[in-house]
Scaffold this motif. Sequence first.
Motif, short mmCIF file in Angstrom:
data_model
loop_
_atom_site.label_atom_id
_atom_site.label_comp_id
_atom_site.label_asym_id
_atom_site.label_seq_id
_atom_site.Cartn_x
_atom_site.Cartn_y
_atom_site.Cartn_z
N GLU A 113 -7.13 -4.37 -12.17
CA GLU A 113 -8.19 -4.86 -11.25
C GLU A 113 -9.30 -3.90 -11.66
O GLU A 113 -9.26 -2.77 -11.15
N GLU B 179 1.52 -0.26 -8.78
CA GLU B 179 0.15 -0.38 -8.97
C GLU B 179 -0.32 0.88 -8.75
O GLU B 179 -0.37 1.79 -7.99
N LYS C 153 4.89 -1.55 -0.74
CA LYS C 153 4.34 -2.81 -0.49
C LYS C 153 4.83 -3.44 0.92
O LYS C 153 4.00 -4.13 1.45
MG MG Z 1 -4.11 -5.63 -5.83
#
Ligand code: MG
Length: 485
Positions: free
Chosen positions: A14, A219, A270
């Motif tokens: 990203e 991430e 998450k």
């Molecule tokens: Mg993301």
Amino acid sequence: MSIYDQYEAVVGLEVHIQLSTKSKAFCGDAAAFGGDQNTHISAISLGLPGTLPRLNKSQVEYAVRLGLALNSKINQRNFFDRKNYFYTDLPKGYQITQDNEPICLGGNFDIEMKNGSRNIRIHRIHHIHMEEDAGKSIHDQHPKYSQIDLNRAGVPLLEVVTEPDFRSAEEVDNFMTQMRQLVRYLGISDGNMEQGSMRCDCNISVRKKGATTYGQRCEVKNMNSMRFARKAIEFEFKRQIDLIESGGKVLQQTLNFDAATGTTSPLRDKEDAHDYRYFPEPDLPPVVLADDYIDAIKTAMPPLPAQLKKQFQKELGLNEYDTNLLTEDKSVALFFLDFVKEYSNYKSAANLVINKILPFLNEKNIALSQFPIGIKNLSAFLKLIDDGQVSSSIAYQRLFPELLEKPNSVPLELAQSLNLIQSSDIGFLEDLVQKTIENNPDKVKAYQNGKKGLIGFFMGEVMKQSKGKAEPKATNALLRKYLES
Ligand code: MG
Ligand code: ADP
């Protein structure tokens, strides 16, 4: 074979690109980097009640430009959404972003790998969306307090989300480097990673080679140095494999990379995370883009690196190495195109730019626009060499430095005044040739007995004595005549 060799890394990015617009995404505050803390702010940046956002035209245009460059489909009716969360550097309590209907859909970016020759990897783009940046928390300036600088709050961003198509840290590095080059060519961002104008989140998982499904990913947030991104990916690769091999399971986590130790650590899981409660931004209408609008942007697209590389190789016959150097920076590439309009020995022009001009800019730390010698004089300089008026070594070693000092003088006149013009004057050359032959009787005998390679030695001697001014062709002919008579 190590256990790591049985696995491959799978990475998706990203990429956040801070746009070089004058004003912020939804108000007129300056979007410039830096400035005294909390000076680029107004009621809207502060999120005060009763204020309304207004769309920045340039942000939309830049998004379309990037989308076209990445072969995305432009989503002609796209929307903004609110992403709600609390953080001190986000005074509104929500970020304006695009969730369901982003401005660009799909696409691809074909990356030339630096190391393998002509190895092109295709990376698919999932989508590109527009959003705004948050402010900056500063924790290390005061012993007791954290500080907030809201200059960056509301600065326009594009986020490029890729498919998980990366298989190594090196590929990520190449992609980011070429993305930086692309946004600079497009004129939409300064691409400065150190200042945070470009940063990326790396989603990393591992799987056995040959597997067709993906593993669970983690991430790593906010990488703005490719050296660190490489380290983070390499560290995660091993950590996840070790975990799996010892019977554990990778959890979907958001990780922080610690540059000092080169390790990652969990920021949050998450699972317990994120309900951002996205909903359509009620204060901004849909962004509707007409065909004409998109066509106009298409028509005005600047030349892109891939295009120029092809042109330099196909039309100008330059090799890949030269081509890469000449297109690294847009201003250099465009300058080179102007240069070869004036002067048609492309390879010589490339050599001059690569071996003389670029190193000079580097050494003086100046931009190409500040380079003193203009294209006309650079061409005249090279023509002196082509016409045999100045030897190329003398031209580069003696004339060029002089020209840098007196960039507006006529190269021919400068060469004359410095006594650098080569001579094919027979009287002048005969003198030197005779002297050389007299001084080297042994070598002359050897030559006459068949060691023809000695011609190089004699040429060298004459050149030395003429201080580089003997015109090579005439000298060579004369030497042969004397040696063979
Ligand atoms: Mg993301
Ligand atoms: P989220 O919205 O939760 O961040 P997305 O599914 O939109 O998640 O994916 C975000 C990023 O994660 C994309 O760049 C995508 O390529 C990458 N990604 C998705 N699955 C994987 C995986 N298994 N391994 C590595 N990267 C992945």
